[in-house]
Design an enzyme around this catalytic site. Structure first.
Site, mmCIF file in Angstrom:
data_model
loop_
_atom_site.group_PDB
_atom_site.id
_atom_site.type_symbol
_atom_site.label_atom_id
_atom_site.label_comp_id
_atom_site.label_asym_id
_atom_site.label_seq_id
_atom_site.Cartn_x
_atom_site.Cartn_y
_atom_site.Cartn_z
ATOM 1 N N ARG A 119 13.092 6.207 34.573
ATOM 2 C CA ARG A 119 14.157 7.207 34.656
ATOM 3 C C ARG A 119 14.971 7.306 33.362
ATOM 4 O O ARG A 119 15.345 8.389 32.928
ATOM 5 C CB ARG A 119 15.067 6.836 35.835
ATOM 6 C CG ARG A 119 16.190 7.808 36.058
ATOM 7 C CD ARG A 119 16.953 7.470 37.322
ATOM 8 N NE ARG A 119 18.224 8.166 37.362
ATOM 9 C CZ ARG A 119 18.384 9.395 37.839
ATOM 10 N NH1 ARG A 119 17.370 10.062 38.298
ATOM 11 N NH2 ARG A 119 19.577 9.957 37.843
ATOM 12 N N ARG A 168 9.087 -5.187 34.251
ATOM 13 C CA ARG A 168 9.904 -4.107 33.698
ATOM 14 C C ARG A 168 11.287 -4.607 33.302
ATOM 15 O O ARG A 168 11.897 -4.038 32.397
ATOM 16 C CB ARG A 168 10.077 -2.987 34.746
ATOM 17 C CG ARG A 168 8.818 -2.163 34.982
ATOM 18 C CD ARG A 168 9.130 -0.982 35.873
ATOM 19 N NE ARG A 168 10.360 -0.341 35.440
ATOM 20 C CZ ARG A 168 11.238 0.232 36.236
ATOM 21 N NH1 ARG A 168 11.029 0.289 37.531
ATOM 22 N NH2 ARG A 168 12.329 0.781 35.756
ATOM 23 N N ASP A 178 22.507 -3.606 41.469
ATOM 24 C CA ASP A 178 21.325 -4.295 40.936
ATOM 25 C C ASP A 178 21.273 -5.774 41.320
ATOM 26 O O ASP A 178 20.329 -6.475 40.953
ATOM 27 C CB ASP A 178 21.273 -4.153 39.406
ATOM 28 C CG ASP A 178 20.809 -2.764 38.980
ATOM 29 O OD1 ASP A 178 20.432 -1.965 39.850
ATOM 30 O OD2 ASP A 178 20.824 -2.493 37.762
ATOM 31 N N LYS A 230 18.547 -5.269 29.589
ATOM 32 C CA LYS A 230 17.655 -4.096 29.638
ATOM 33 C C LYS A 230 18.481 -2.808 29.676
ATOM 34 O O LYS A 230 18.203 -1.866 28.941
ATOM 35 C CB LYS A 230 16.773 -4.160 30.894
ATOM 36 C CG LYS A 230 16.007 -2.869 31.154
ATOM 37 C CD LYS A 230 15.175 -2.932 32.420
ATOM 38 C CE LYS A 230 15.880 -2.446 33.658
ATOM 39 N NZ LYS A 230 15.990 -0.989 33.797
ATOM 40 N N ASN A 231 19.489 -2.777 30.538
ATOM 41 C CA ASN A 231 20.227 -1.531 30.748
ATOM 42 C C ASN A 231 21.133 -1.161 29.578
ATOM 43 O O ASN A 231 21.682 -0.061 29.546
ATOM 44 C CB ASN A 231 21.040 -1.595 32.045
ATOM 45 C CG ASN A 231 20.149 -1.478 33.268
ATOM 46 O OD1 ASN A 231 18.947 -1.262 33.145
ATOM 47 N ND2 ASN A 231 20.747 -1.632 34.450
ATOM 48 N N CYS A 263 12.280 3.651 39.534
ATOM 49 C CA CYS A 263 12.161 2.943 40.811
ATOM 50 C C CYS A 263 12.385 3.911 41.975
ATOM 51 O O CYS A 263 13.237 4.802 41.914
ATOM 52 C CB CYS A 263 13.215 1.843 40.903
ATOM 53 S SG CYS A 263 12.805 0.363 40.001
ATOM 54 N N ASP A 319 21.522 16.222 38.535
ATOM 55 C CA ASP A 319 22.488 17.329 38.498
ATOM 56 C C ASP A 319 23.702 17.027 37.612
ATOM 57 O O ASP A 319 24.207 17.906 36.918
ATOM 58 C CB ASP A 319 22.940 17.677 39.936
ATOM 59 C CG ASP A 319 23.483 16.479 40.699
ATOM 60 O OD1 ASP A 319 22.971 15.361 40.485
ATOM 61 O OD2 ASP A 319 24.423 16.645 41.493
ATOM 62 N N LEU A 320 24.155 15.767 37.594
ATOM 63 C CA LEU A 320 25.373 15.461 36.837
ATOM 64 C C LEU A 320 25.109 15.393 35.327
ATOM 65 O O LEU A 320 25.999 15.684 34.520
ATOM 66 C CB LEU A 320 26.018 14.168 37.349
ATOM 67 C CG LEU A 320 26.403 14.243 38.842
ATOM 68 C CD1 LEU A 320 26.975 12.927 39.335
ATOM 69 C CD2 LEU A 320 27.406 15.376 39.079
ATOM 70 N N ARG A 327 17.817 10.097 43.526
ATOM 71 C CA ARG A 327 18.258 9.995 42.133
ATOM 72 C C ARG A 327 18.171 11.320 41.373
ATOM 73 O O ARG A 327 17.359 11.488 40.460
ATOM 74 C CB ARG A 327 17.482 8.898 41.408
ATOM 75 C CG ARG A 327 17.623 7.559 42.087
ATOM 76 C CD ARG A 327 16.934 6.462 41.342
ATOM 77 N NE ARG A 327 17.776 5.867 40.302
ATOM 78 C CZ ARG A 327 17.371 4.871 39.526
ATOM 79 N NH1 ARG A 327 16.174 4.402 39.624
ATOM 80 N NH2 ARG A 327 18.189 4.353 38.631
ATOM 81 N N PRO A 328 19.014 12.262 41.736
ATOM 82 C CA PRO A 328 19.000 13.575 41.070
ATOM 83 C C PRO A 328 19.545 13.507 39.638
ATOM 84 O O PRO A 328 20.082 12.487 39.217
ATOM 85 C CB PRO A 328 19.926 14.412 41.949
ATOM 86 C CG PRO A 328 20.827 13.428 42.608
ATOM 87 C CD PRO A 328 20.062 12.162 42.749
HETATM 88 C C1 UD1 Z 1 21.806 2.723 36.058
HETATM 89 C C2 UD1 Z 1 20.967 1.485 35.874
HETATM 90 C C3 UD1 Z 1 20.479 0.973 37.218
HETATM 91 C C4 UD1 Z 1 21.663 0.764 38.164
HETATM 92 C C5 UD1 Z 1 22.530 2.024 38.222
HETATM 93 C C6 UD1 Z 1 23.817 1.812 39.014
HETATM 94 C C7 UD1 Z 1 19.904 1.735 33.716
HETATM 95 C C8 UD1 Z 1 18.636 1.936 32.950
HETATM 96 N N1 UD1 Z 1 19.815 1.801 35.047
HETATM 97 O O1 UD1 Z 1 20.960 3.687 36.662
HETATM 98 O O2 UD1 Z 1 19.813 -0.276 36.976
HETATM 99 O O3 UD1 Z 1 21.159 0.506 39.438
HETATM 100 O O4 UD1 Z 1 22.901 2.428 36.895
HETATM 101 O O5 UD1 Z 1 24.554 0.777 38.461
HETATM 102 O O6 UD1 Z 1 20.943 1.514 33.151
HETATM 103 N N2 UD1 Z 1 23.576 10.501 40.598
HETATM 104 C C9 UD1 Z 1 23.614 11.819 40.983
HETATM 105 N N3 UD1 Z 1 23.376 12.783 40.052
HETATM 106 C C10 UD1 Z 1 23.072 12.493 38.766
HETATM 107 C C11 UD1 Z 1 23.062 11.136 38.362
HETATM 108 C C12 UD1 Z 1 23.317 10.159 39.308
HETATM 109 O O7 UD1 Z 1 23.867 12.127 42.152
HETATM 110 O O8 UD1 Z 1 22.874 13.410 37.958
HETATM 111 C C13 UD1 Z 1 23.822 9.453 41.614
HETATM 112 C C14 UD1 Z 1 22.621 8.550 41.839
HETATM 113 O O9 UD1 Z 1 21.677 9.131 42.714
HETATM 114 C C15 UD1 Z 1 23.284 7.333 42.404
HETATM 115 C C16 UD1 Z 1 24.636 7.274 41.659
HETATM 116 O O10 UD1 Z 1 24.828 8.589 41.138
HETATM 117 O O11 UD1 Z 1 23.534 7.504 43.773
HETATM 118 C C17 UD1 Z 1 24.674 6.294 40.510
HETATM 119 O O12 UD1 Z 1 23.580 6.512 39.653
HETATM 120 P P1 UD1 Z 1 23.638 6.152 38.106
HETATM 121 O O13 UD1 Z 1 24.839 5.313 37.839
HETATM 122 O O14 UD1 Z 1 23.464 7.397 37.318
HETATM 123 O O15 UD1 Z 1 22.348 5.256 37.922
HETATM 124 P P2 UD1 Z 1 21.389 5.211 36.686
HETATM 125 O O16 UD1 Z 1 22.134 5.513 35.434
HETATM 126 O O17 UD1 Z 1 20.150 5.969 36.996
#
Ligand code: UD1
Length: 429
Positions: free
Chosen positions: A102, A408, A316, A22-23, A126, A134-135, A131-132
């Protein structure tokens, strides 16, 4: 709403075909927006999240043709999608479509790169922490985008196109790595992503982009270099096997006992998680057909794990491993460092009689010898499958409500488990 009913106590024996990830499928579908030509994706899993993303891409004007099953295809073979984003008619991704998932926010990268504008609703997904984004915004601004936030939307513009830049992520993020990598393929000049995510899904996306004509090196390491090109072209790409699905079933077998071949699974994609399963008293052998997981007898040994970005223990698989540890012959500690609110399964596991005490980022698990069947509620995608793992060994009947979370991300879970001997059925309505 559908429910899943399980009567615990059966071992798992047989073969489970592992679906496409999926990811990986989600960013690969989104990458289709980068080219006027057709992207053909094979081994796409049939999942609610994929269906939702198809709706989002259609809204941008993308035509998606699904090729039917071919003679000789496996019962669980994935779909082949022909995706054509020849004419992007709308660069807005509206709230109604984006709020449930997301990853749909990620369309912002390709739209901005190819159309030089995008208006994308802030995402949902979820409920596992704040889950911001900002990055993502930091990365797109570095690439020269002008961003404004208005009424829940990010409005992004790049008149004249994006420009290559050095982007240093202060924290490893899978999503922002995907988006920055896709956006940079069409930027002028060279982009360097530092502290990039190293997940196999990032490598899979890079492989597909390279097949589409992108110039990318270093995917799978923490420094990815992208040399922008003028346009990308069509390609054919097969989605990598789902390491999270594979890890989940490995933990299910470790829980129930038995012997299951996880067809197509690759050890290198989840080595740390498999080592934890092995340490719990299960044998895992990599064969040319996949991973053979065997637990014949004996106690489940307690093992403590801490989630980390790849190649560490995946967040996960945290809920599933905690479910396994609820029946271990002693105490373990499960620590979650990626998401701040990812212990929602603790109170549901407690309904089976599990003894878990959360304390900040740690969950202290005291193994018990017997779990008892119970009605429980799925709260998010991975948490819900941890309840399935517990129910498979719980005495008597369990019912898992809100199964849409499972749908999902797990393709035909009940069919795959039933084929291996589980007493599991979906109750419709
Ligand atoms: C992806 C996966 C999800 C998995 C996660 C971590 C998909 C569709 N989803 O989610 O299943 O649990 O990787 O392996 O591939 N963060 C920030 N700012 C941002 C972006 C992220 O602070 O702009 C933080 C998040 O809150 C979290 C950490 O970075 O604490 C990691 O998040 P991220 O790796 O971005 O997760 P996703 O890509 O959403």
């Amino acid at each position: 709403m559908d429910r899943i009913r399980i009567i615990g106590g059966n071992q798992l024996n047989g073969v489970i075909p592992i679906s496409g990830a999926k990811n990986a499928a989600l960013p690969l579908l989104i990458a289709s927006l980068l080219t006027e030509e057709t992207l053909i994706l094979e081994n796409v899993p049939r999942l609610a999240d994929v269906a939702q993303l198809k709706r989002i891409l259609s809204n941008h004007g993308t035509d998606i043709m699904t090729a039917g099953k071919q003679p000789g295809d496996d019962e669980f073979a994935g779909e082949t999608l022909h995706i054509s984003a020849k004419n992007i008619v709308d660069t807005t991704a509206p709230y109604d479509l984006v709020s449930t998932m997301r990853a749909s926010f990620w369309v912002i990268g390709p739209l901005l790169a190819r159309m030089h504008e995008a208006k994308v609703s802030l995402p949902g997904g979820c409920a596992i922490g704040t889950r911001p984004v900002d990055l993502f915004l930091m990365a797109l601004e570095k690439l020269g985008a002008e961003l404004t936030l208005d009424a829940g939307y990010v409005i992004a513009k790049a008149p004249g196109g994006l420009k290559g830049a050095v982007i240093t992520f202060p924290k490893v993020t899978v999503g922002a790595t995907h988006v920055a990598m896709m956006a940079a393929t069409l930027a002028s000049g060279t982009t360097v992503l530092e502290n990039a995510a190293r997940e196999p899904e990032v490598v899979d996306l890079a492989d597909c982009l390279i097949a589409m004509g992108a110039k990318i090196t270093g995917a799978g390491t923490s420094t990815i270099t992208i040399e922008g090109v003028k346009a990308l072209h069509g390609a054919r790409h097969s989605v990598v096997p789902d390491r999270i699905e594979a890890g989940t079933y490995a933990m299910a077998v470790a829980m129930t006992g038995g012997e299951v071949l996880l067809q197509g699974a690759k050890r290198a994609h989840l080595d740390v998680a498999l080592k934890a399963v092995e340490a719990s008293g299960t044998t895992i052998v990599e064969t040319d057909k996949g991973l053979l997981v065997t637990r014949l007898a004996g106690d489940i040994t307690p093992v403590s794990v801490t989630t980390e970005p790849f190649p560490g223990f995946p967040t996960d698989l945290q809920a599933q491993f905690m479910a396994l540890m609820t029946k271990a012959s002693g105490n373990s500690v499960i620590s979650e460092t990626i998401f701040e609110n990812r212990f929602m399964h603790v109170q549901e596991l407690a309904r089976f009689g599990a003894k878990i005490a959360p304390e900040g980022i740690h969950a202290h698990v005291k193994g018990v010898s017997v779990l008892k069947g119970a009605p429980v509620m799925a709260t998010d995608l991975r948490a819900s499958v941890s309840l399935v793992i517990a129910a498979l060994v719980a005495e008597g009947e369990s019912t898992i409500h809100r199964v849409y979370h499972l749908d999902r991300g797990f393709e035909r879970l009940e069919d795959k488990l039933r084929a291996c001997g589980a007493n599991i059925e979906r109750v419709r309505g």
